[in-house]
Design a protein around this motif. Sequence first.
Motif, short mmCIF file in Angstrom:
data_model
loop_
_atom_site.label_atom_id
_atom_site.label_comp_id
_atom_site.label_asym_id
_atom_site.label_seq_id
_atom_site.Cartn_x
_atom_site.Cartn_y
_atom_site.Cartn_z
N LYS A 119 74.86 53.36 55.85
CA LYS A 119 74.90 54.97 56.07
C LYS A 119 74.54 55.64 54.53
CE LYS A 119 78.04 58.78 56.10
NZ LYS A 119 79.32 59.48 55.99
N VAL A 123 71.37 58.09 54.33
CA VAL A 123 71.44 59.46 53.70
C VAL A 123 70.03 59.69 52.74
CG1 VAL A 123 72.95 61.02 52.32
CG2 VAL A 123 73.74 59.88 54.33
N LYS A 127 67.41 62.12 52.91
CA LYS A 127 67.20 63.13 51.75
C LYS A 127 65.76 63.36 51.21
CE LYS A 127 71.65 63.80 49.52
NZ LYS A 127 72.62 63.08 48.80
N ASP A 132 68.59 65.06 55.82
CA ASP A 132 69.93 64.85 55.81
C ASP A 132 70.76 65.36 56.56
OD1 ASP A 132 68.97 66.20 53.49
OD2 ASP A 132 71.27 66.05 52.70
N LEU A 135 71.91 63.78 60.02
CA LEU A 135 72.45 62.54 60.40
C LEU A 135 73.31 62.20 61.49
CD1 LEU A 135 72.95 59.85 58.41
CD2 LEU A 135 74.92 60.95 57.71
#
Length: 270
Positions: A119, A123, A127, A132, A135
């Motif tokens: 995870k 992320v 980003k 992001d 997600l």
Amino acid sequence: MSASHTDDANIIQFQDINVSINKTDILKRVTARVPKGSWTAIVGPNGAGKTTLLLTLLGQVPYQGKILKHSQFNSSELSIGYVPQNLNFDRNLPLTVLEFMAIGHQRLPISLGVRKKYKEEAVELLKSVQADNLLYHKLGDLSGGELKRVLLALALGQEPELLILDEVSSGVDVSGSRVFCELLDDLRRKHKFTQLSVNHDLSTVTHHATHVICLKQSVISEGVPNETLSTETLTKLFGIHMGLVNKNALSSRRASCDGSCCKKETDKNA
Ligand code: ADP
Ligand code: MG
């Protein structure tokens, strides 16, 4: 087919590449190069063989000829990231962006949850492409531009020395395409990869690419965009007088964006 190392100046050299499918010639005697650190754009009409040429590089299409590849880490194979032209999938799949990005990494079934490590990686990658916020969005709900960002994030996860993008702006509106172009310029500066892309927008190519390969089954012309995209070449490629590129309007060095083709945008829908 064969692949070996090229010289230091070029990350890729296509040497006399021929591709035939069902006895039809798709690529004929294609010789071209991708200079190291460049943004090399492939331009040409529909059906010119642009995607096929990329697929030879990825080992997805049988070819005759030689492709020389040069990794900066001499002993290892060139690392390649790939953002495809299209991703065909069932839009009803109950899969989030996070789950999609974790598949292929995680041994545990995704239905049991995504491990913290994957995870965090997802992320970070999202980003870096300013996505992001996506997600937990369902993959099937993403717009064309959002999906391209997710695919770009995945490709960056390969830590590529060469990033290949096939018509990354297709399905993205004009402002989204500008945002994407600017994002890629920033990412290339930061991660120092070489970029090889298929582009339809000749204005983007003249303002941002550093090397262009004009392809119509064979290479019609190759070199710096402002010299290569001449009226004569564009006429040979597209069969009509394009008149889009004013050779005198651009310096002989890499043209910098004048802002008209790549203004700052914050449109997250791009
Ligand atoms: P471009 O990306 O420049 O639009 P492609 O590389 O996708 O062109 O295709 C070049 C030509 O090869 C097209 O005429 C296409 O129909 C043909 N072609 C590509 N893949 C196949 C295939 N698997 N079988 C038959 N023909 C194909
Ligand atoms: Mg194509």
